[in-house]
Design a protein around this motif. Structure first.
Motif, PDB file in Angstrom:
ATOM      1  N   LEU A  54       0.847  -1.186   0.000  1.00  0.00           N
ATOM      2  CA  LEU A  54       0.000   0.000   0.000  1.00  0.00           C
ATOM      3  C   LEU A  54       0.880   1.233   0.000  1.00  0.00           C
ATOM      4  O   LEU A  54       1.938   1.254   0.630  1.00  0.00           O
ATOM      5  CB  LEU A  54      -0.891   0.016   1.246  1.00  0.00           C
ATOM      6  N   ASN A  55       0.417   2.260  -0.680  1.00  0.00           N
ATOM      7  CA  ASN A  55       1.178   3.489  -0.617  1.00  0.00           C
ATOM      8  C   ASN A  55       0.810   4.241   0.661  1.00  0.00           C
ATOM      9  O   ASN A  55      -0.173   3.939   1.334  1.00  0.00           O
ATOM     10  CB  ASN A  55       0.967   4.343  -1.874  1.00  0.00           C
ATOM     11  N   SER A  56       1.589   5.224   1.025  1.00  0.00           N
ATOM     12  CA  SER A  56       1.384   5.918   2.303  1.00  0.00           C
ATOM     13  C   SER A  56       0.051   6.664   2.348  1.00  0.00           C
ATOM     14  O   SER A  56      -0.546   6.794   3.417  1.00  0.00           O
ATOM     15  CB  SER A  56       2.543   6.883   2.554  1.00  0.00           C
ATOM     16  N   GLU A  57      -0.441   7.125   1.203  1.00  0.00           N
ATOM     17  CA  GLU A  57      -1.727   7.826   1.180  1.00  0.00           C
ATOM     18  C   GLU A  57      -2.873   6.865   1.535  1.00  0.00           C
ATOM     19  O   GLU A  57      -3.756   7.218   2.319  1.00  0.00           O
ATOM     20  CB  GLU A  57      -1.968   8.423  -0.206  1.00  0.00           C
ATOM     21  N   ASP A  58      -2.843   5.667   0.979  1.00  0.00           N
ATOM     22  CA  ASP A  58      -3.866   4.669   1.309  1.00  0.00           C
ATOM     23  C   ASP A  58      -3.816   4.299   2.784  1.00  0.00           C
ATOM     24  O   ASP A  58      -4.851   4.169   3.441  1.00  0.00           O
ATOM     25  CB  ASP A  58      -3.688   3.410   0.468  1.00  0.00           C
ATOM     26  N   GLU A  59      -2.619   4.095   3.316  1.00  0.00           N
ATOM     27  CA  GLU A  59      -2.481   3.744   4.730  1.00  0.00           C
ATOM     28  C   GLU A  59      -3.021   4.847   5.625  1.00  0.00           C
ATOM     29  O   GLU A  59      -3.689   4.579   6.630  1.00  0.00           O
ATOM     30  CB  GLU A  59      -1.028   3.441   5.063  1.00  0.00           C
ATOM     31  N   ALA A  60      -2.772   6.108   5.277  1.00  0.00           N
ATOM     32  CA  ALA A  60      -3.277   7.235   6.058  1.00  0.00           C
ATOM     33  C   ALA A  60      -4.802   7.291   5.986  1.00  0.00           C
ATOM     34  O   ALA A  60      -5.465   7.571   6.998  1.00  0.00           O
ATOM     35  CB  ALA A  60      -2.669   8.536   5.554  1.00  0.00           C
ATOM     36  N   ASN A  61      -5.368   7.025   4.828  1.00  0.00           N
ATOM     37  CA  ASN A  61      -6.822   7.025   4.685  1.00  0.00           C
ATOM     38  C   ASN A  61      -7.467   5.910   5.502  1.00  0.00           C
ATOM     39  O   ASN A  61      -8.510   6.121   6.125  1.00  0.00           O
ATOM     40  CB  ASN A  61      -7.220   6.887   3.217  1.00  0.00           C
ATOM     41  N   PHE A  62      -6.858   4.734   5.522  1.00  0.00           N
ATOM     42  CA  PHE A  62      -7.385   3.631   6.325  1.00  0.00           C
ATOM     43  C   PHE A  62      -7.327   3.968   7.808  1.00  0.00           C
ATOM     44  O   PHE A  62      -8.263   3.700   8.561  1.00  0.00           O
ATOM     45  CB  PHE A  62      -6.622   2.338   6.066  1.00  0.00           C
ATOM     46  N   ALA A  63      -6.230   4.562   8.248  1.00  0.00           N
ATOM     47  CA  ALA A  63      -6.089   4.922   9.660  1.00  0.00           C
ATOM     48  C   ALA A  63      -7.107   5.994  10.048  1.00  0.00           C
ATOM     49  O   ALA A  63      -7.683   5.949  11.139  1.00  0.00           O
ATOM     50  CB  ALA A  63      -4.676   5.402   9.937  1.00  0.00           C
ATOM     51  N   ALA A  64      -7.363   6.944   9.162  1.00  0.00           N
ATOM     52  CA  ALA A  64      -8.308   8.017   9.457  1.00  0.00           C
ATOM     53  C   ALA A  64      -9.751   7.513   9.478  1.00  0.00           C
ATOM     54  O   ALA A  64     -10.602   8.097  10.150  1.00  0.00           O
ATOM     55  CB  ALA A  64      -8.163   9.136   8.424  1.00  0.00           C
ATOM     56  N   ALA A  65     -10.035   6.446   8.778  1.00  0.00           N
ATOM     57  CA  ALA A  65     -11.402   5.925   8.685  1.00  0.00           C
ATOM     58  C   ALA A  65     -11.777   5.036   9.866  1.00  0.00           C
ATOM     59  O   ALA A  65     -12.949   4.682  10.010  1.00  0.00           O
ATOM     60  CB  ALA A  65     -11.574   5.156   7.385  1.00  0.00           C
ATOM     61  N   LYS A  66     -10.820   4.673  10.707  1.00  0.00           N
ATOM     62  CA  LYS A  66     -11.134   3.807  11.841  1.00  0.00           C
ATOM     63  C   LYS A  66     -11.988   4.549  12.858  1.00  0.00           C
ATOM     64  O   LYS A  66     -11.770   5.718  13.137  1.00  0.00           O
ATOM     65  CB  LYS A  66      -9.858   3.338  12.532  1.00  0.00           C
ATOM     66  N   LEU A  67     -12.962   3.837  13.405  1.00  0.00           N
ATOM     67  CA  LEU A  67     -13.821   4.398  14.440  1.00  0.00           C
ATOM     68  C   LEU A  67     -13.332   3.925  15.800  1.00  0.00           C
ATOM     69  O   LEU A  67     -12.850   2.803  15.936  1.00  0.00           O
ATOM     70  CB  LEU A  67     -15.266   3.938  14.231  1.00  0.00           C
ATOM     71  N   PRO A  68     -13.465   4.757  16.822  1.00  0.00           N
ATOM     72  CA  PRO A  68     -13.036   4.318  18.147  1.00  0.00           C
ATOM     73  C   PRO A  68     -13.942   3.185  18.648  1.00  0.00           C
ATOM     74  O   PRO A  68     -15.144   3.180  18.411  1.00  0.00           O
ATOM     75  CB  PRO A  68     -13.174   5.560  19.008  1.00  0.00           C
ATOM     76  N   LYS A  69     -13.343   2.237  19.335  1.00  0.00           N
ATOM     77  CA  LYS A  69     -14.091   1.103  19.854  1.00  0.00           C
ATOM     78  C   LYS A  69     -14.754   1.492  21.166  1.00  0.00           C
ATOM     79  O   LYS A  69     -14.154   2.135  22.017  1.00  0.00           O
ATOM     80  CB  LYS A  69     -13.146  -0.081  20.073  1.00  0.00           C
ATOM     81  N   LYS A  70     -16.023   1.076  21.313  1.00  0.00           N
ATOM     82  CA  LYS A  70     -16.745   1.347  22.547  1.00  0.00           C
ATOM     83  C   LYS A  70     -16.200   0.462  23.671  1.00  0.00           C
ATOM     84  O   LYS A  70     -15.664  -0.618  23.432  1.00  0.00           O
ATOM     85  CB  LYS A  70     -18.224   1.072  22.370  1.00  0.00           C
ATOM     86  N   GLY A  71     -16.386   0.911  24.910  1.00  0.00           N
ATOM     87  CA  GLY A  71     -15.911   0.154  26.037  1.00  0.00           C
ATOM     88  C   GLY A  71     -16.635  -1.165  26.210  1.00  0.00           C
ATOM     89  O   GLY A  71     -16.042  -2.162  26.578  1.00  0.00           O
ATOM     90  N   TYR A  72     -17.925  -1.182  25.955  1.00  0.00           N
ATOM     91  CA  TYR A  72     -18.719  -2.414  26.073  1.00  0.00           C
ATOM     92  C   TYR A  72     -19.454  -2.609  24.762  1.00  0.00           C
ATOM     93  O   TYR A  72     -20.328  -1.836  24.387  1.00  0.00           O
ATOM     94  CB  TYR A  72     -19.679  -2.321  27.251  1.00  0.00           C
ATOM     95  N   THR A  73     -19.126  -3.650  24.058  1.00  0.00           N
ATOM     96  CA  THR A  73     -19.630  -3.881  22.712  1.00  0.00           C
ATOM     97  C   THR A  73     -21.140  -4.033  22.654  1.00  0.00           C
ATOM     98  O   THR A  73     -21.790  -3.563  21.722  1.00  0.00           O
ATOM     99  CB  THR A  73     -18.975  -5.134  22.118  1.00  0.00           C
ATOM    100  N   TYR A  74     -21.739  -4.679  23.660  1.00  0.00           N
ATOM    101  CA  TYR A  74     -23.162  -5.026  23.600  1.00  0.00           C
ATOM    102  C   TYR A  74     -24.063  -3.971  24.194  1.00  0.00           C
ATOM    103  O   TYR A  74     -25.260  -4.176  24.326  1.00  0.00           O
ATOM    104  CB  TYR A  74     -23.368  -6.381  24.273  1.00  0.00           C
ATOM    105  N   LEU A  75     -23.529  -2.843  24.577  1.00  0.00           N
ATOM    106  CA  LEU A  75     -24.334  -1.762  25.130  1.00  0.00           C
ATOM    107  C   LEU A  75     -25.114  -1.104  24.007  1.00  0.00           C
ATOM    108  O   LEU A  75     -24.575  -0.692  22.989  1.00  0.00           O
ATOM    109  CB  LEU A  75     -23.434  -0.721  25.808  1.00  0.00           C
ATOM    110  N   THR A  76     -26.439  -1.014  24.166  1.00  0.00           N
ATOM    111  CA  THR A  76     -27.271  -0.371  23.151  1.00  0.00           C
ATOM    112  C   THR A  76     -27.686   0.998  23.672  1.00  0.00           C
ATOM    113  O   THR A  76     -28.559   1.126  24.514  1.00  0.00           O
ATOM    114  CB  THR A  76     -28.532  -1.219  22.867  1.00  0.00           C
ATOM    115  N   GLU A  77     -27.077   2.002  23.142  1.00  0.00           N
ATOM    116  CA  GLU A  77     -27.354   3.363  23.598  1.00  0.00           C
ATOM    117  C   GLU A  77     -28.413   4.012  22.741  1.00  0.00           C
ATOM    118  O   GLU A  77     -28.514   3.912  21.600  1.00  0.00           O
ATOM    119  CB  GLU A  77     -26.074   4.197  23.546  1.00  0.00           C
TER     120      GLU A  77
END
Length: 61
Positions: free
Chosen positions: A38-61
């Motif tokens: 992968l080129n560095s631009e693609d890697e940066a785009n993938f990193a920017a697209a990640k969403l933060p993980k919630k503390g408890y996966t099964y919590l329905t807010e």
């Protein structure tokens, strides 16, 4: 330990022994899917697209 091989494994081993060009083609085709740089631009785009993980996966807010 155990020397059991399924019929499928035996067939594939026999086929690859009889057709060595297929083993070479396997290696070449593996590179198309897995050995991609992968080129560095693609890697940066993938990193920017990640969403933060919630503390408890099964919590329905």
């Amino acid at each position: 330990m155990y020397n059991y091989q399924s019929d499928t494994t035996q067939f594939l081993n026999k086929y690859l022994n009889e057709h060595p060009e297929e083993a070479q083609a396997q290696i070449q085709h593996r590179g198309l899917l897995w050995d991609v740089q992968l080129n560095s631009e693609d890697e940066a785009n993938f990193a920017a697209a990640k969403l933060p993980k919630k503390g408890y996966t099964y919590l329905t807010e």
